[in-house]
Design a protein around this motif. Structure first.
Motif, PDB file in Angstrom:
ATOM      1  N   THR A 195     -15.063 -12.393   5.282  1.00 21.07           N
ATOM      2  CA  THR A 195     -16.075 -11.359   5.523  1.00 21.07           C
ATOM      3  C   THR A 195     -15.638 -10.032   4.916  1.00 21.07           C
ATOM      4  O   THR A 195     -16.425  -9.321   4.271  1.00 21.07           O
ATOM      5  CB  THR A 195     -16.309 -11.190   7.030  1.00 21.07           C
ATOM      6  N   ILE A 196     -14.362  -9.698   5.108  1.00 24.05           N
ATOM      7  CA  ILE A 196     -13.838  -8.440   4.546  1.00 24.05           C
ATOM      8  C   ILE A 196     -13.868  -8.488   3.014  1.00 24.05           C
ATOM      9  O   ILE A 196     -14.241  -7.514   2.352  1.00 24.05           O
ATOM     10  CB  ILE A 196     -12.404  -8.189   5.054  1.00 24.05           C
ATOM     11  N   ALA A 197     -13.476  -9.645   2.463  1.00 22.24           N
ATOM     12  CA  ALA A 197     -13.452  -9.783   1.004  1.00 22.24           C
ATOM     13  C   ALA A 197     -14.850  -9.632   0.413  1.00 22.24           C
ATOM     14  O   ALA A 197     -15.038  -8.965  -0.620  1.00 22.24           O
ATOM     15  CB  ALA A 197     -12.857 -11.133   0.618  1.00 22.24           C
ATOM     16  N   ASP A 198     -15.843 -10.232   1.055  1.00 23.32           N
ATOM     17  CA  ASP A 198     -17.220 -10.134   0.559  1.00 23.32           C
ATOM     18  C   ASP A 198     -17.728  -8.703   0.638  1.00 23.32           C
ATOM     19  O   ASP A 198     -18.424  -8.222  -0.276  1.00 23.32           O
ATOM     20  CB  ASP A 198     -18.134 -11.059   1.369  1.00 23.32           C
ATOM     21  N   ASP A 199     -17.384  -8.007   1.710  1.00 20.83           N
ATOM     22  CA  ASP A 199     -17.847  -6.626   1.863  1.00 20.83           C
ATOM     23  C   ASP A 199     -17.207  -5.695   0.833  1.00 20.83           C
ATOM     24  O   ASP A 199     -17.862  -4.776   0.322  1.00 20.83           O
ATOM     25  CB  ASP A 199     -17.527  -6.117   3.280  1.00 20.83           C
ATOM     26  N   LEU A 200     -15.930  -5.941   0.538  1.00 21.62           N
ATOM     27  CA  LEU A 200     -15.208  -5.054  -0.385  1.00 21.62           C
ATOM     28  C   LEU A 200     -15.328  -5.497  -1.844  1.00 21.62           C
ATOM     29  O   LEU A 200     -14.908  -4.760  -2.744  1.00 21.62           O
ATOM     30  CB  LEU A 200     -13.724  -4.986   0.011  1.00 21.62           C
ATOM     31  N   GLY A 201     -15.858  -6.694  -2.077  1.00 22.68           N
ATOM     32  CA  GLY A 201     -16.010  -7.191  -3.444  1.00 22.68           C
ATOM     33  C   GLY A 201     -14.703  -7.569  -4.093  1.00 22.68           C
ATOM     34  O   GLY A 201     -14.527  -7.387  -5.306  1.00 22.68           O
ATOM     35  N   ILE A 202     -13.754  -8.097  -3.309  1.00 20.87           N
ATOM     36  CA  ILE A 202     -12.462  -8.507  -3.848  1.00 20.87           C
ATOM     37  C   ILE A 202     -12.215  -9.961  -3.480  1.00 20.87           C
ATOM     38  O   ILE A 202     -12.942 -10.558  -2.676  1.00 20.87           O
ATOM     39  CB  ILE A 202     -11.318  -7.620  -3.307  1.00 20.87           C
ATOM     40  N   ASP A 203     -11.172 -10.527  -4.086  1.00 20.01           N
ATOM     41  CA  ASP A 203     -10.850 -11.921  -3.801  1.00 20.01           C
ATOM     42  C   ASP A 203     -10.252 -12.037  -2.400  1.00 20.01           C
ATOM     43  O   ASP A 203      -9.510 -11.148  -1.954  1.00 20.01           O
ATOM     44  CB  ASP A 203      -9.860 -12.447  -4.845  1.00 20.01           C
ATOM     45  N   VAL A 204     -10.552 -13.126  -1.728  1.00 18.06           N
ATOM     46  CA  VAL A 204     -10.076 -13.311  -0.358  1.00 18.06           C
ATOM     47  C   VAL A 204      -8.558 -13.398  -0.301  1.00 18.06           C
ATOM     48  O   VAL A 204      -7.937 -13.064   0.731  1.00 18.06           O
ATOM     49  CB  VAL A 204     -10.722 -14.576   0.259  1.00 18.06           C
ATOM     50  N   SER A 205      -7.934 -13.819  -1.410  1.00 15.74           N
ATOM     51  CA  SER A 205      -6.468 -13.910  -1.423  1.00 15.74           C
ATOM     52  C   SER A 205      -5.833 -12.530  -1.284  1.00 15.74           C
ATOM     53  O   SER A 205      -4.749 -12.392  -0.696  1.00 15.74           O
ATOM     54  CB  SER A 205      -5.992 -14.585  -2.707  1.00 15.74           C
ATOM     55  N   LYS A 206      -6.488 -11.494  -1.825  1.00 15.90           N
ATOM     56  CA  LYS A 206      -5.961 -10.138  -1.676  1.00 15.90           C
ATOM     57  C   LYS A 206      -6.009  -9.685  -0.226  1.00 15.90           C
ATOM     58  O   LYS A 206      -5.100  -9.003   0.264  1.00 15.90           O
ATOM     59  CB  LYS A 206      -6.760  -9.164  -2.551  1.00 15.90           C
ATOM     60  N   VAL A 207      -7.072 -10.060   0.457  1.00 16.72           N
ATOM     61  CA  VAL A 207      -7.193  -9.715   1.877  1.00 16.72           C
ATOM     62  C   VAL A 207      -6.101 -10.418   2.673  1.00 16.72           C
ATOM     63  O   VAL A 207      -5.441  -9.820   3.546  1.00 16.72           O
ATOM     64  CB  VAL A 207      -8.584 -10.098   2.415  1.00 16.72           C
ATOM     65  N   ARG A 208      -5.874 -11.684   2.368  1.00 15.55           N
ATOM     66  CA  ARG A 208      -4.873 -12.462   3.091  1.00 15.55           C
ATOM     67  C   ARG A 208      -3.470 -11.904   2.863  1.00 15.55           C
ATOM     68  O   ARG A 208      -2.674 -11.789   3.807  1.00 15.55           O
ATOM     69  CB  ARG A 208      -4.954 -13.923   2.648  1.00 15.55           C
ATOM     70  N   ARG A 209      -3.169 -11.560   1.596  1.00 19.39           N
ATOM     71  CA  ARG A 209      -1.840 -11.024   1.298  1.00 19.39           C
ATOM     72  C   ARG A 209      -1.609  -9.685   1.988  1.00 19.39           C
ATOM     73  O   ARG A 209      -0.513  -9.400   2.489  1.00 19.39           O
ATOM     74  CB  ARG A 209      -1.676 -10.864  -0.221  1.00 19.39           C
ATOM     75  N   LYS A 210      -2.650  -8.863   2.012  1.00 14.79           N
ATOM     76  CA  LYS A 210      -2.519  -7.556   2.666  1.00 14.79           C
ATOM     77  C   LYS A 210      -2.297  -7.724   4.163  1.00 14.79           C
ATOM     78  O   LYS A 210      -1.447  -7.037   4.770  1.00 14.79           O
ATOM     79  CB  LYS A 210      -3.779  -6.725   2.412  1.00 14.79           C
ATOM     80  N   ARG A 211      -3.019  -8.641   4.775  1.00 15.89           N
ATOM     81  CA  ARG A 211      -2.877  -8.870   6.216  1.00 15.89           C
ATOM     82  C   ARG A 211      -1.489  -9.411   6.541  1.00 15.89           C
ATOM     83  O   ARG A 211      -0.852  -8.985   7.519  1.00 15.89           O
ATOM     84  CB  ARG A 211      -3.959  -9.848   6.679  1.00 15.89           C
ATOM     85  N   GLN A 212      -0.994 -10.340   5.723  1.00 18.29           N
ATOM     86  CA  GLN A 212       0.322 -10.918   5.966  1.00 18.29           C
ATOM     87  C   GLN A 212       1.439  -9.893   5.758  1.00 18.29           C
ATOM     88  O   GLN A 212       2.451  -9.912   6.469  1.00 18.29           O
ATOM     89  CB  GLN A 212       0.530 -12.119   5.039  1.00 18.29           C
ATOM     90  N   SER A 213       1.230  -8.983   4.772  1.00 17.61           N
ATOM     91  CA  SER A 213       2.253  -7.954   4.545  1.00 17.61           C
ATOM     92  C   SER A 213       2.343  -7.002   5.730  1.00 17.61           C
ATOM     93  O   SER A 213       3.420  -6.487   6.050  1.00 17.61           O
ATOM     94  CB  SER A 213       1.937  -7.173   3.272  1.00 17.61           C
ATOM     95  N   LEU A 214       1.223  -6.767   6.403  1.00 19.37           N
ATOM     96  CA  LEU A 214       1.236  -5.887   7.575  1.00 19.37           C
ATOM     97  C   LEU A 214       1.925  -6.556   8.757  1.00 19.37           C
ATOM     98  O   LEU A 214       2.578  -5.887   9.568  1.00 19.37           O
ATOM     99  CB  LEU A 214      -0.198  -5.498   7.947  1.00 19.37           C
ATOM    100  N   LYS A 215       1.806  -7.875   8.862  1.00 15.45           N
ATOM    101  CA  LYS A 215       2.463  -8.601   9.943  1.00 15.45           C
ATOM    102  C   LYS A 215       3.978  -8.549   9.789  1.00 15.45           C
ATOM    103  O   LYS A 215       4.714  -8.441  10.769  1.00 15.45           O
ATOM    104  CB  LYS A 215       2.002 -10.056   9.960  1.00 15.45           C
ATOM    105  N   GLN A 216       4.407  -8.640   8.514  1.00 19.85           N
ATOM    106  CA  GLN A 216       5.840  -8.629   8.264  1.00 19.85           C
ATOM    107  C   GLN A 216       6.452  -7.278   8.598  1.00 19.85           C
ATOM    108  O   GLN A 216       7.616  -7.182   8.963  1.00 19.85           O
ATOM    109  CB  GLN A 216       6.113  -8.982   6.800  1.00 19.85           C
ATOM    110  N   LYS A 217       5.648  -6.230   8.446  1.00 21.03           N
ATOM    111  CA  LYS A 217       6.151  -4.902   8.779  1.00 21.03           C
ATOM    112  C   LYS A 217       6.286  -4.755  10.286  1.00 21.03           C
ATOM    113  O   LYS A 217       7.100  -4.058  10.802  1.00 21.03           O
ATOM    114  CB  LYS A 217       5.210  -3.824   8.229  1.00 21.03           C
TER     115      LYS A 217
END
Length: 217
Positions: A195-217
């Motif tokens: 849903t976020i990827a569709d709203d922002l017009g980016i690939d869903v993999s970018k959303v997933r990588r960003k979310r996972q990077s925040l978890k690691q922090k």
């Protein structure tokens, strides 16, 4: 007493015989042949210097006859406008060493004439030489992957030159780098990645990588 009818004299046959004889004579005579024009030295000098029409007018020949004679002698037609320019040794020595525009400006020669002269002598343009040294495989590999501004900063080549080269070689521009804004980051984990990827017009993999990077922090 009845009047005697006056006798009408028969037509004079001598004239008719004479006319018919002349007609038959004209029919038997061969047609008159044109006498070939004998060209004088002066007339030959005119070929290529004056127009075919002007020469024909002067000596009483049609233009096609003059043109045939000129072509048979291997002489080109008269050029309209100025005569061919005589290049000096200095001008010729600069061809290919400095840009055509500089030669044109320095000697007052139209730039197009400089280009034609250089190409007729088989001399490569100095701009082409410089481009061959500038566009190395390393620089070309950056095109389309980095923005034109980034390539310019790394190589020192102007943005306009980079854009022109990329356009000539059908290299698409690099896609702009997506930068996450705070309100977009706040949605991560609270809404589905797709849903976020569709709203922002980016690939869903970018959303997933960003979310996972925040978890690691």
């Amino acid at each position: 007493m009845a009047k005697k009818a006056s006798k009408v004299a028969p037509p004079h046959r001598a004239d008719s015989n004479r006319s018919s004889g002349s007609e038959s004579l004209s029919q038997t005579l061969p047609p008159a042949r044109r006498v070939a024009h004998v060209w004088t030295d002066q007339e030959l000098e005119w070929l290529g210097q004056l127009s075919d029409a002007e020469i024909g007018r002067r000596i009483g020949l049609d233009t096609s006859t003059v043109a045939s004679k000129r072509i048979a002698m291997g002489i080109g037609a008269q050029r309209k406008g100025r005569r061919a320019r005589k290049w000096s040794k200095k001008e010729l020595s600069l061809l290919g060493k400095i840009p055509d525009t500089q030669i044109a400006s320095r000697f007052g020669i139209p730039r197009r004439k400089v280009i034609i002269k250089r190409q007729s002598l088989g001399i490569e343009s100095p701009v082409t030489k410089a481009n061959a040294k500038r566009w190395t495989p390393r620089v070309i590999a950056m095109l389309g992957k980095l923005s034109d501004v980034q390539v310019s900063r790394k190589t020192g080549i102007s943005v306009a030159a980079i854009r022109s080269y990329r356009s000539r070689h059908s290299i698409p521009p690099a896609k702009p780098t997506f930068r996450w804004q705070p309100h977009q980051v706040a949605r991560l984990g609270n809404e589905p990645d797709q849903t976020i990827a569709d709203d922002l017009g980016i690939d869903v993999s970018k959303v997933r990588r960003k979310r996972q990077s925040l978890k690691q922090k």
